[in-house]
Design an enzyme around this catalytic site. Structure first.
Site, PDB file in Angstrom:
ATOM      1  N   HIS A  76      67.013  55.233  43.804  1.00 24.73           N
ATOM      2  CA  HIS A  76      66.068  54.745  42.796  1.00 24.73           C
ATOM      3  C   HIS A  76      64.760  54.268  43.461  1.00 24.73           C
ATOM      4  O   HIS A  76      63.676  54.732  43.126  1.00 24.73           O
ATOM      5  CB  HIS A  76      66.737  53.600  42.020  1.00 24.73           C
ATOM      6  N   GLU A  77      64.893  53.364  44.413  1.00 26.26           N
ATOM      7  CA  GLU A  77      63.686  52.830  45.071  1.00 26.26           C
ATOM      8  C   GLU A  77      62.968  53.938  45.835  1.00 26.26           C
ATOM      9  O   GLU A  77      61.742  53.943  45.931  1.00 26.26           O
ATOM     10  CB  GLU A  77      64.033  51.663  46.002  1.00 26.26           C
TER      11      GLU A  77
ATOM     12  N   HIS B 224      60.627  55.626  43.532  1.00 30.55           N
ATOM     13  CA  HIS B 224      59.384  54.851  43.410  1.00 30.55           C
ATOM     14  C   HIS B 224      58.497  55.084  44.637  1.00 30.55           C
ATOM     15  O   HIS B 224      57.286  55.240  44.529  1.00 30.55           O
ATOM     16  CB  HIS B 224      59.697  53.348  43.329  1.00 30.55           C
TER      17      HIS B 224
ATOM     18  N   GLU C 138      58.782  54.370  36.700  1.00 27.93           N
ATOM     19  CA  GLU C 138      60.229  54.361  36.523  1.00 27.93           C
ATOM     20  C   GLU C 138      60.766  55.772  36.266  1.00 27.93           C
ATOM     21  O   GLU C 138      61.898  56.075  36.616  1.00 27.93           O
ATOM     22  CB  GLU C 138      60.581  53.407  35.370  1.00 27.93           C
TER      23      GLU C 138
HETATM   24 ZN   LIG Z   1      62.642  50.914  39.152  1.00 24.71          ZN
END
Ligand SMILES: [Zn+2]
Length: 497
Positions: free
Chosen positions: A265-266, A269, A295
């Site tokens: 997830h990170e 980003h 996101e």
């Molecule tokens: Zn996030």
């Protein structure tokens, strides 16, 4: 001054503003990763002072003179025009806030965040609540300063994270999402599909996790020369600039999937932050258009790619080599049942990709009431618990699994939560578009051949930066309007058929 001189001077001023913002974000990163516990008070002061300098720089008459003197009609690339337009918008918005309120907000948020963390450590919110009340009071004041005619307080705060998006745009989409999600969960419940997976038979040694995860990031396309990976209590990413992107992770020896998916997830980003155009470094054209789009990038990698069967068909043999004790006796089918398990839980960050959005809808509706003054802080715990019953049929055992679980409100981030669900909706639209663009998409994911996918994201999303607003950007990239159709289709395909 001639036009080239004005342009040069304006660009210098813009970069000065972004340098201050980089300093603030580095202090924020440090506060969460390295700062000793006693540093909280002085850090709040330092950050408030920096915010004051930023405020002065963004509202200085010279800045507005330059913005007014630059002749956009006759000169400049589309990127430059977008850069000036975005900067003007930010400066005008900043000018609506008195500097004293701006500084007070930064200081109050830093103190409340620190007290939130203490409240969690000691299981007692009494020190946190007065600071939180003060912060909410300041946020309402901020909303009153920022709001345009016809805007509610909440909508004014939402603009900070999702500029140009109104409640009229998102509420009908969230309502139809709610109907779709509850239908899917009901179907799974009736068919015995809501199952908490059993623990793995062995542990995942920390050292092995570290080396596996560090190797994984470059395979996705993350440039370790322009980024780093550290540990923090709550994983997050911070783009100081496109050349210095910080990711954090936490390691659980018994729950590697949590570490794995939070880093994926990170990492998503981080890929967005690294993907801005080098030429526009430290300007609005090297900045995310909105948090919802941010996101969408993390959710695309974490869920659309990372929770797919094709991804693990390629990746799982390597994972077993790293963790033979935990995974040696687990075949791909039973591993996938863990990766794609769905079950209601009290904690948002542990939620599966279906019920996750119910957590967001719950918070979105509560925070609107808080900001509008229709829900007092004293009533928050009971309102939270009754909503948890309605959505998840459970009551949290502990405040840390109740309204104290997220840092957002304690950090003053009201209006932030809906961007998580917007990100999920957009990620599913991106996935559908990629399948159309690359007929061999599933094969590419299985082979870990991510280069063309990343390049498409760079071209259509990352390098677009703030050229348009998020709705228009996603329409241009995927051909879709904001709706829940693609996301619900994707969930049904993965979890029901
Ligand atoms: Zn996030």
């Amino acid at each position: 001054m001639t036009q080239p001189d004005i342009q040069k001077k304006l660009l210098e001023q813009i970069r000065g503003i972004y340098a201050l913002r980089a300093a603030l974000s580095l202090h924020g990163w440090d506060q969460e990763t390295k700062m000793p516990i006693g540093g909280g008070g002085s850090r709040a002061f330092v950050m408030a002072e920096l915010a004051g300098h930023l405020h002065k720089a963004m509202t200085h008459p010279e800045m507005f003179d330059l913005l007014d003197s630059v002749a956009l009609e006759t000169s400049g690339s589309p990127e430059w025009k977008a850069c000036v337009k975005a900067m003007r918008k930010d400066c005008l918005r900043k000018a609506k806030l008195p500097i004293s309120l701006d500084k007070a907000l930064v200081q109050a948020a830093s103190l409340a965040q620190h007290a939130w963390s203490e409240a969690r450590n000691h299981g007692n919110p009494s020190g946190f609540l007065p600071l939180f009340r003060q912060l909410v009071h300041l946020k309402r004041e901020e909303a009153d300063c920022l709001r345009e005619p016809g805007q509610s307080k909440y909508e004014a705060l939402l603009q900070t994270y999702e500029p140009g998006v109104t409640l009229a745009m998102i509420e009908p989409v969230f309502d139809s999402l709610e109907v779709g999600l509850t239908g899917i969960v009901e179907h799974l419940r009736e068919n015995g599909g809501l199952i908490k997976p059993p623990p793995f038979p062995g542990t995942f040694p920390r050292g092995q996790q570290k080396s596996y995860l560090k190797d994984m990031l470059p395979r996705l396309g993350f440039d370790m020369r322009r980024g780093r990976l550290d540990e923090s209590a709550h994983p997050f990413s911070e783009g100081i600039t496109r050349e210095d992107v910080r990711l954090t992770v936490r390691y659980h020896e018994d729950n590697f999937l949590d570490s794995y998916f939070s880093l994926l997830h990170e990492g998503g980003h981080g890929l967005y932050e690294q993907g801005f155009d080098e030429e526009w470094l430290m300007t609005p054209m090297a900045e995310a258009v909105s948090l919802g789009v941010h996101e969408s990038q993390s959710r695309f990698w974490e869920n659309c790619v990372g929770r797919s069967r094709e991804y693990w068909e390629g990746e799982y043999p390597l994972l077993v080599q790293y963790f033979p004790a935990a995974l040696g006796s687990i075949d791909l089918d039973s591993f996938m049942r863990r990766v794609q398990s769905v079950h209601p839980s009290a904690v948002r960050v542990q939620a599966d990709e279906i019920t996750y959005n119910m957590h967001i809808l719950l918070r979105f509706r509560l925070e609107k009431l808080i900001v509008e003054g229709d829900l007092g802080i004293d009533e928050l715990e009971s309102a939270w618990n009754s909503e948890m019953q309605r959505w998840f049929w459970l009551t949290p055992d502990h405040l840390n699994e109740g309204y104290l679980q997220d840092v957002h409100w304690a950090a003053g981030l009201f209006g932030y939560f809906p961007t998580y669900t917007l990100g999920n909706l957009w990620a599913a639209q991106i996935r559908e578009k990629l399948i159309e663009v690359f007929p061999r998409y599933h094969f590419m994911v299985r082979e870990g051949h991510f280069g063309p996918i990343l390049e498409w994201l760079r071209q259509n999303i990352h390098r677009q930066a703030r050229k348009t607003n998020s709705i228009e950007l996603m329409r241009n990239a995927t051909g879709c309007e904001l709706d829940s159709d693609s996301f619900l289709r994707y969930l049904r395909e993965r979890y029901i058929t």
